[in-house]
Enzyme design. Structure first.
Site, PDB file in Angstrom:
ATOM      1  N   ASP A 108       0.855  -1.179   0.000  1.00  0.00           N
ATOM      2  CA  ASP A 108       0.000   0.000   0.000  1.00  0.00           C
ATOM      3  C   ASP A 108       0.895   1.234   0.000  1.00  0.00           C
ATOM      4  OD1 ASP A 108      -2.131   1.659   0.083  1.00  0.00           O
ATOM      5  OD2 ASP A 108      -2.768   1.145   2.121  1.00  0.00           O
ATOM      6  N   ASP A 144      -8.376  -7.083   0.441  1.00  0.00           N
ATOM      7  CA  ASP A 144      -7.488  -7.203   1.594  1.00  0.00           C
ATOM      8  C   ASP A 144      -8.206  -6.667   2.816  1.00  0.00           C
ATOM      9  OD1 ASP A 144      -6.119  -4.475   2.781  1.00  0.00           O
ATOM     10  OD2 ASP A 144      -6.920  -4.191   0.771  1.00  0.00           O
ATOM     11  N   CYS A 153     -14.192 -28.097   7.040  1.00  0.00           N
ATOM     12  CA  CYS A 153     -12.876 -27.510   6.785  1.00  0.00           C
ATOM     13  C   CYS A 153     -11.793 -28.558   7.016  1.00  0.00           C
ATOM     14  CB  CYS A 153     -12.650 -26.297   7.680  1.00  0.00           C
ATOM     15  SG  CYS A 153     -11.024 -25.527   7.494  1.00  0.00           S
ATOM     16  N   CYS A 203      -8.483 -27.744   7.213  1.00  0.00           N
ATOM     17  CA  CYS A 203      -7.245 -27.083   7.634  1.00  0.00           C
ATOM     18  C   CYS A 203      -6.645 -27.810   8.847  1.00  0.00           C
ATOM     19  CB  CYS A 203      -7.480 -25.615   7.940  1.00  0.00           C
ATOM     20  SG  CYS A 203      -8.245 -25.282   9.547  1.00  0.00           S
ATOM     21  N   CYS A 209      -8.670 -27.492  12.176  1.00  0.00           N
ATOM     22  CA  CYS A 209      -9.912 -28.271  12.260  1.00  0.00           C
ATOM     23  C   CYS A 209      -9.640 -29.769  12.283  1.00  0.00           C
ATOM     24  CB  CYS A 209     -10.827 -27.905  11.088  1.00  0.00           C
ATOM     25  SG  CYS A 209     -11.517 -26.235  11.211  1.00  0.00           S
ATOM     26  N   HIS A 249      -6.861 -20.752  10.985  1.00  0.00           N
ATOM     27  CA  HIS A 249      -8.137 -21.235  10.442  1.00  0.00           C
ATOM     28  C   HIS A 249      -8.845 -20.146   9.638  1.00  0.00           C
ATOM     29  CE1 HIS A 249     -12.201 -22.818  10.097  1.00  0.00           C
ATOM     30  NE2 HIS A 249     -12.613 -21.644  10.570  1.00  0.00           N
TER      31      HIS A 249
END
Length: 1472
Positions: free
Chosen positions: A1169, A1343, A1381, A1383, A1386, A1411
């Protein structure tokens, strides 16, 4: 000049005919008007018929007769006025009938009101007498012109042709020529074969016939060749005379026949019949008999503009003439236009000439005629520009050879078709016209003549439409699955023809462009787009006094609009145009329908589609003539007029997409003329029950019956009388998922039994059926010949909990597509589905989804007499998803060509795949890749594409498969196989046998893959894509040398990803290989749904997939997560902040250490940015001037000046892939001049940023759109940035506290205006719902700190919204955060464990951050894949249902999705 061309714009006969038909005695007696009115009306009818008798001759007179032109103009105006008078009479009759139906006693009418019968009669008599007197005067004048009565021939034609052609002046017809010559040289078995050549006037039909006629091969093939120019007068005697070359005074047919036989007998001959118009089959058959005396192999070529003529005459498939390419049109034009131009002068006119050729639309005659015109002009740029900027139809007739040729097509139209065709001038050029909409407009204008009372006007209109298609005046652009025409458009020159016919009577006004609005316009269309403000209605209509049609046509969806101005515009139009027959307001943002609309007593067509109207007021029922009411996609509409049952003329009520509609009006069953009613909501009150459908037997197309749970009495369902609705093509029956706490009605089975549809049905959908058995009308079929539904092509059965036995659908002879979804009671597919002897003879596509308890699918025949190969003989596409227990026995049907298996482990085995000798595409995912499964692939001898996705057990491509040669195998896709380490080993550096013909290789998200094998250099690859394979990056040097050897084809592009910090591309053209440094930036759109798009964004360090979410690492790190973890969850870009990085550790240090990528050891893409956001977040520390922004450092308190130049210099040192321009940022909640000041300063600063940017080859500068919530300022900023042609654009200044409705409108406005080929980045957006909405509106990148910041407070992101892990309810919860999920968090941790951590330990926020970011990456990927795979609406619907299970989707989301064109009606419940 061809007669009739000049006065075509004054053709009055169609309008006279319309009025005469309305004045028929039968019509007036039907409505019971008084005797005196009937008498005057008959006299008016007589005058019109007298005039009508001479109109054919009048309309053929030349342009020079000014007195006749004036006479026709006055006649046409008088005819339209007479039509208004007649309509007033009929409207009054309709009003009385409606009042009688509503039992309003006539004696209570106000004597002094306009409804008083005595006053009305007096007024009507005077109006009819005045109109008749005016027409009497016009009729008396006809004698001055000595006009002949009855039909008049069109006279001699100056276009007579012969067989001569200059072949060197013909371009682009080689392919057509060879096709026709092949037909001529093929002797075949027919004595006489006839090939029609069909096409638009001037497209080159005659030229093609001349080319083949004079070809040496053709001349050698035939004993005799004959050319006859036929034209309008299809006389058998004249045609035979031309063939035998008999003297013109011979008219003895018998004598001519003998001469013809003597000439042709035992000869193989070629006859060309040029320019045929005859549509009388009997006359043609009579001539054909005389021509069948030649030798076998004789041929006839006929050229015609009409497909009807072609069908009558042709014995083989017609040859449709295509338009010429631009290049060939240019050659024709250049040959004539530059004939006398010196070579040094030519460049000045080439560009203008090409603009002129564009107007020719691929029509050779136009290119030649206008080229000749330009060749005769003085070579002055102004004259050429004048021609290029004008419409062809506005050119003088003596300078335009195109329209006279096309005018022949118009002259040959019957009078009823002339008015229909001319009406189409109301549409802009290149506009796709919807067939049904056009027919409804024709009907509204009264153009459709019903000679057969048994035919509906729409059926007659459909014949008209098809006739114009067959005459080559309409081009078909879209057909439905049943081969019905849906849309068409007109060739540009045909559109010019309609404009030349209507001239002053029709106008297309484009907002923002200068338009001439004639005061005599009867039909007008206003084209507007979101960038232009609607003009004042008074500015447009003060000249137009007698509009009959007015249609608003938007170029794009509005992102913002001044609702008040829209309302003012519509109100003014309604109040000043009382004669309107058709009013189109579709897409306008009106929310309330003005009360004045009830005064439009002539109105027959009203389009309110896609408006924001919530309640349709009851005063609309006073529109007694209304035939069409289009409310399609009025998402906010909740109520229809309570008294709608009195709109007795209503024929089309389109409420498809009206997801907020609460219930149907009372007594809909009284609207017996209804043909369009796509949805009926069943209620429990009298007047809203299902029996209201009883008398609506004209309904056609589709019908969705909702809330069938409200039907408790089967006999009530029987009264819906679906069986008699013979024109119904698609029927959808649905029950509510929940019954407001009530149990499912026990009568559901019996209700469905009584809803038996007509046997003509083509599509049947049943959803959420609560019963336990299918109806007898689907079950009770014993053999294929007994099928009750012979035309049914598509069936979808979804969400049946209790039905255990499927109906015998295999007996349906025409079924092509079958979907079985979530039938939880069904455990097997076999005999019961096939029926006795059933084979699914026509089934092409089978889908089996979400069948959790289904265990077996038997593909064995149902009886011993049926061969296994006969079962599913046509099945091409088979998809099975989420059926974990399902097995197939013995194997899949051998006819399958495309097979998709996802999360169905038992379906993938050697046994199930055996015999798939025709399989071309195999896609499996989420399955265990067992050796047995791969062994089965060896037998797929026709396999072209193999896609393996999400198979964690796959570590290496099995050797047994790799050594098996499949010559057809061309494409391999390995997606998200996390443990894949190797593609397999070759022998002596030779590729495995499987890969020897491989052309396309794609590997994605295979993080364990460390190298590409050496043998890959020997593959004939045309396309190699590698994305998300992090272990390959260290092999840059060897891989480039390897890839450079792979180019074997002549033209293609190979893009490698993640091989080196510098992106490289290999490009080969014409066998020449060049290796060049790639700029490292491109956007390739891979899929679209309306505005939403999925793309591949190539950056210097990574190839990304959009839509994508970027986590914020302010100082080069995501708090609590390592880079490896970010790669693991699929993070593609990290966002860093220029301001903070410049403070700590400092740009100089980062630059010295090799840039931020190396400094933070991040191999993927970065975005920095500019520091502009700190103007808001650190406003108390900032001072903003034109020079830049001065911050007080929060570290040491020292002032820091950040100018646009300084911001870019810092970002150049940091080295991110994408860098942002410094902008002047203000909160969106601020109003006043500060917003405008910031927007213009942003535009000034972007130029300074561009000038300061020193690394455009390695870093891509994005501009930022500012302007607050002001659409005008946003528009100025967008246009200013787009003019600077930057690599990408961001939408800034949002997510700062503005209301959501304003938020999405700004996003929609900007995304619609930004370029298609550049990425669109919405800054500061990270709520999942916002991401989905913005993606639907066309944004690509996002973002936000939200996922990580909310994680630090113990809040996890889940499909249902958020999960607050700090809540005490989590303390004993053993479930993972999200069971869907995969991931790391999880898979390994419970909610209870995380509850302990987030309240006490920092590790908790780290795990939840992991997560949450994993959730955002998965959301991004799901968005991408759903768009690419064409299921984006379904994804959005599923997302919203999870987020809002009660159906309380926020209104701003509904509004945004409406603009995005995504139907979310299934997410919003219907309230009883």
């Amino acid at each position: 000049m061809v007669a009739g061309i000049a006065v075509a714009s004054l053709v009055a006969s169609p309008f006279i005919g319309v009025v005469v038909n309305k004045l028929s005695a039968e019509l007036f007696e039907k409505w019971g008007l008084c005797r005196s009115v009937r008498s005057d009306a008959r006299r008016l009818q007589s005058v019109l018929e007298t005039i009508q008798n001479v109109l054919d001759d009048a309309e053929q007179q030349p342009i020079t007769n000014k007195a006749l032109r004036d006479w026709l103009t006055r006649l046409k105006d008088a005819a339209l006025d007479a039509d208004d008078v007649v309509d007033d009479l009929l409207t009054e009759a309709l009003r009385r009938r409606a009042q009688d139906r509503s039992r309003i006693c006539r004696t209570v009418r106000d004597f002094l009101s306009f409804k008083n019968p005595m006053l009305l009669r007096h007024k009507m008599v005077h109006r009819i007498k005045d109109t008749r007197a005016r027409l009497d005067e016009i009729a008396d004048e006809r004698n001055r012109f000595h006009l002949a009565e009855g039909s008049v021939s069109h006279g001699a034609n100056e276009r007579e042709t012969c067989s001569a052609v200059v072949e060197s002046e013909v371009y682009g017809r080689d392919t057509d020529k060879e096709k026709v010559i092949n037909f001529l040289l093929d002797v075949g078995n027919e004595d006489l074969s006839i090939l029609p050549i069909v096409g638009l006037g001037g497209i080159g039909k005659t030229t093609l016939a001349q080319l083949v006629y004079n070809d040496e091969r053709v001349m050698a093939q035939f004993d005799g060749r004959f050319w006859v120019y036929v034209s309008e007068n299809f006389s058998i005697i004249e045609i035979i005379r031309s063939i035998v070359r008999s003297p013109t005074n011979c008219s003895d047919l018998e004598a001519l026949k003998l001469q013809l036989q003597a000439l042709l007998c035992w000869k193989r001959y070629l006859l060309v019949l040029d320019d045929v118009w005859n549509e009388n089959q009997m006359i043609w058959e009579a001539l054909k008999v005389l021509l069948t005396c030649g030798k076998k192999g004789s041929k006839i070529i006929t050229t015609t503009r009409s497909e009807t003529v072609a069908r009558i005459m042709g014995t083989v498939t017609l040859h449709k003439m295509p338009i010429l390419s631009f290049e060939h049109c240019w050659l024709l034009f250049e040959q004539r236009a530059f004939r006398l131009v010196r070579e040094e002068e030519k460049p000045r006119f080439v560009e203008i000439g090409k603009q002129i050729v564009e107007k020719c639309g691929g029509l050779p005659l136009a290119a030649k005629a206008i080229g000749s015109l330009m060749g005769s002009k003085k070579k002055e740029v102004d004259q050429w520009l004048a021609i290029s900027e004008s419409e062809l139809w506005r050119l003088p007739q003596d300078e335009n050879g195109v329209l006279p040729a096309l005018m022949l097509s118009y002259n040959h139209l019957p009078s009823y078709l002339k008015s229909c065709f001319a009406y189409c001038s109301i549409f802009p050029k290149d506009y796709e016209i919807e067939r049904e909409n056009l027919i409804q407009l024709w009907n509204a204008e009264g153009f459709i003549e019903k000679n057969d009372c048994s035919m509906l006007a729409e059926a007659v209109g459909n014949q008209y439409f098809n006739d114009l298609v067959w005459r080559s005046l309409f081009e078909v652009t879209e057909k439905d699955e049943y081969d019905n025409i849906v849309k068409c458009k007109m060739h540009d020159l045909v559109h010019d023809l309609t404009c030349s016919v209507t001239k002053v009577e029709s106008s297309v006004i484009e907002v923002g462009k200068k338009s001439i609005v004639p005061d005599s316009s009867h039909y007008s269309l206003l084209v507007y787009d979101r960038r232009k403000k609607l003009p004042l209605a008074s500015e447009l209509t003060y000249q137009m006094k007698k509009l009959r049609s007015f249609i608003l046509l938007r170029k794009q969806w509005f992102a913002y609009v001044d609702d008040k101005k829209h309302m003012d515009f519509v109100s003014y139009m309604i109040s000043t145009q009382p004669n309107l027959r058709a009013l189109g307001l579709g897409g306008s943002k009106i929310q309330v329908l003005p009360g004045r609309i009830s005064k439009l007593k002539h109105l027959r067509y009203l389009d309110l589609s896609s408006t924001s109207i919530k309640i349709l007021p009851n005063y609309i029922v006073r529109l007694y003539n209304l035939q069409t009411l289009n409310l399609q996609y009025c998402y906010h509409l909740q109520k229809l007029p309570a008294s709608m049952r009195h709109m007795i003329n209503l024929r089309h009520l389109d409420i498809s997409g009206c997801s907020s509609l609460i219930h149907m009006p009372l007594g809909m069953g009284q609207l017996s003329n209804l043909q369009t009613l796509p949805m009926f909501i069943v209620g429990m009150e009298d007047g809203r029950r299902i029996n209201e459908l009883d008398q609506l037997n004209l309904i056609r197309g589709q019908l969705k019956i909702k809330n069938l749970n409200n039907v408790n009495d089967p006999m009530e369902a029987l009264k819906a009388n679906l069986f008699t609705k013979t024109s119904l093509q698609s029927l959808k029956l649905s029950w509510k998922v929940k019954f407001n706490g009530r149990a499912a009605p026990l009568s559901a089975d019996d209700v469905l039994e009584k809803l038996k549809p007509c046997s003509n049905l083509r599509v049947l959908t049943m959803k959420t059926f609560p019963g336990i058995r299918f109806p007898g009308w689907l079950m009770n079929h014993t053999e294929p010949s007994s099928s009750f539904f012979p035309y049914l092509v598509k069936i979808k059965l979804e969400d049946f909990e209790k039905c255990e036995c499927l109906p015998p659908l295999g007996l349906l002879p025409s079924l092509k597509e079958l979907s079985l979804i979530k039938l939880t009671g069904v455990k097997r597919i076999g005999t019961e589905l096939y029926g006795n002897g059933g084979t699914f003879p026509s089934l092409v596509q089978l889908k089996i989804y979400d069948m959790a308890y289904m265990e077996k699918w038997s593909t064995s025949p149902t009886d011993e007499t049926t061969d296994a190969r006969m079962l599913f003989p046509c099945l091409k596409m088979l998809t099975a998803r989420d059926c974990p227990k399902l097995e197939v026995e013995p194997c899949f049907p051998p006819s399958v060509e495309s097979l998709v298996i996802e999360n169905c482990e038992n379906l993938l085995s050697a046994r199930s795949l055996q015999g798939l000798s025709k399989l071309r595409s195999l896609n499996f995912g989420g399955c265990v890749a067992s050796p047995s499964a791969f062994a089965g692939l060896q037998n797929l001898t026709a396999l072209e594409l193999l896609r393996i996705e999400s198979c964690d057990e796959l570590t290496c491509m099995p050797q047994s498969l790799m050594q098996h040669n499949i010559p057809s195998f061309q494409s391999l896709k390995l997606i998200n196989n996390s443990n894949l380490k190797s593609l397999g080993e070759g022998k002596d550096q030779q590729p495995p046998s499987l890969f020897t013909s491989l052309c396309h290789l794609e590997i994605e998200a295979s993080h364990s893959l460390t190298a590409l094998p050496e043998w890959i250099r020997y593959l004939p690859l045309q396309d190699l894509e590698i994305r998300g394979c992090s272990q390959l990056e260290g092999r840059y040097s060897s891989e480039i040398s390897l890839l450079s050897t792979m180019i074997t084809t002549t033209k293609f592009r190979v893009v490698t990803g993640e091989l080196h910090p510098v992106q490289l591309a290999l490009v080969c053209f014409c066998d020449r290989l060049s290796l060049e440094r790639y700029r490292g930036f491109s956007l390739q759109v891979l899929g679209k749904f309306n505005r939403a798009r999925a793309a591949r964004l190539t950056l210097p360090h990574f190839i990304c997939q959009t839509p994508l979410f970027m986590p914020v690492g302010t100082q080069g790190t995501i708090k609590g997560l390592t880079n490896n973890q970010l790669e693991e969850i699929g993070c593609q870009i990290i966002l860093g902040n220029t301001y903070h990085l410049a403070l700590r550790p400092g740009a100089e240090l980062i630059d010295d250490l090799g840039g931020l990528h190396k400094f933070m050891n991040w191999k993927r893409a970065l975005l920095t940015d500019s520091g502009g956001f700190q103007m808001v977040s650190l406003l108390h520390l900032a001072d903003i001037t034109e020079q830049g922004v001065t911050f007080q450092s929060p570290v040491d308190g020292k002032p820091m000046l950040l100018t646009p130049e300084e911001s870019i210099q810092i970002q150049n040192k940091i080295g991110a892939d994408i860098i942002m321009a410094l902008d002047d940022v203000v909160k969106t909640t601020i109003t006043g001049p500060r917003i405008e000041e910031a927007m213009y300063r942003t535009l000034r600063w972007i130029d300074r940023c561009i000038a300061a940017h020193k690394r455009p080859d390695a870093q891509n500068l994005f501009g930022i759109v500012q302007g607050g919530l002001d659409p005008v300022l946003r528009d100025i900023c967008v246009r200013g940035l787009v003019d600077r042609n930057l690599p990408g654009y961001a939408i800034g200044g949002l997510a700062g506290g503005e209301d959501k409705d304003s938020f999405w409108r700004v996003v929609a406005q900007c995304t619609a205006a930004l370029p298609e080929d550049k990425p669109r980045y919405v800054m500061g957006v990270g709520y999942p719902l916002d991401v989905v909405v913005c993606s639907a509106l066309g944004a690509d990148m996002y973002d936000c700190v939200f996922p990580t910041r909310t994680a630090r407070f113990g809040t996890a992101l889940v499909p249902e919204g958020v999960l607050r892990l700090k809540n005490q309810a989590m303390a004993n919860d053993e479930r993972p955060i999200d069971s869907t999920c995969s991931c790391m968090v999880c898979r390994n941790y419970t909610r209870a464990y995380l509850h302990c951590l987030v309240t006490k330990d920092a590790m908790g926020s780290q795990l939840v951050s992991y997560h949450n970011l994993s959730y955002m990456m998965r959301l991004s990927k799901d968005l991408h894949m759903s768009i690419v795979e064409g299921r984006f609406p379904e994804f959005v619907q599923g997302f919203l249902r999870a987020q809002f299970p009660k159906g309380d989707v926020p209104e701003w989301v509904c509004n945004a999705m409406e603009v995005a064109g995504v139907d979310i009606s299934t997410c919003i419940p219907i309230i009883n």
